[in-house]
Design a protein around this motif. Sequence first.
Motif, PDB file in Angstrom:
ATOM      1  N   THR A  33       1.045  -1.493  -0.211  1.00  0.00           N
ATOM      2  CA  THR A  33      -0.447   0.196  -0.086  1.00  0.00           C
ATOM      3  C   THR A  33       1.188   1.357  -0.045  1.00  0.00           C
ATOM      4  N   GLU A  66      -7.514  -1.611   0.988  1.00  0.00           N
ATOM      5  CA  GLU A  66      -6.922  -0.706   0.873  1.00  0.00           C
ATOM      6  C   GLU A  66      -6.934   0.152  -0.602  1.00  0.00           C
ATOM      7  N   ILE A  67      -6.522  -0.637  -0.639  1.00  0.00           N
ATOM      8  CA  ILE A  67      -5.851   0.106  -2.077  1.00  0.00           C
ATOM      9  C   ILE A  67      -7.179   1.171  -2.538  1.00  0.00           C
TER      10      ILE A  67
END
Length: 300
Positions: A33, A66-67
Amino acid sequence: MRFLRTYIEISNICNLQCTFCPEVEREKKVLTTKEFRDTLVQVLPHTEQVCLHLMGEPLAHPEFKEILQICEDEKAVIHLVTNGTLLSKYDFDVFFKTKAIRQINFSLHSFKDNFPGQDVRPYLYDILQFSREALKARPDLYINYRFWNLETLKSSNDENKELIDHICEFFQVPIGERADISFRKSKNITGRVYFHFDTRFEWPNLGDPERGDKGFCHALSQQIGIHADGTIVPCCLDKEAKVPLGNIHEKSFAEILSDPRLTRMRDGFAKHHLTEELCRKCTYIKRFDNKSPRPDNAPV
């Protein structure tokens, strides 16, 4: 320099292996991330849209949610391409609650390629239910059902006919309109849900014969790619980085865009001159043969 689309490969790993996608020979890599955010921040001033793939299946990324949140935080405009087989892993709200995703392409031709003889309906049901909910939750979201079968679409034995028929029945497409599907590259189904048909192509390979040094391409004018290891490539078809233009982890994106090799390629395309061996062996480039070259004295 600003691109229409930048491909950021968040992973070069796919859960399927299709006949139209050659196997990735590079070392397997999943973008962290932090690496993704650092890359995205550098890219955004130079691009209108970001695609979360070059090779690989985005939904297989272990931190895909999360991306997406990073894309939302940085106000990126995302185009997502997926085979759809992992869609059921996620709550659909993951896709609907973010405004970052502008378009999702489902590569439906992948199912028959990997699961011959299996019932397509459970796989297709998830995608159709997703689309139905998207029409309510995100009516601005474009959804494409992608088939690379224009060569055989009009044939009665096209292996994707069953999927197309199921989709038409689900959305209650009138019988009279279904006959028209075979003659269009893009066909609206309802709202912003579309069929999208195209022809298959051969991925360029340095082992292929050269087809000449004349030709035009949208690489480096409309698109650029970044592999999961940070290597910059001119287009989404350079799957093995045979034309490496720098690494975003070693040099800034802005610096790489001024690299002489990149500039030479871009200026060459504008004048219909192919400076790289891989480009001279690319057959996809034939699709742009009718584009007029820029005069030799024109600014670039």
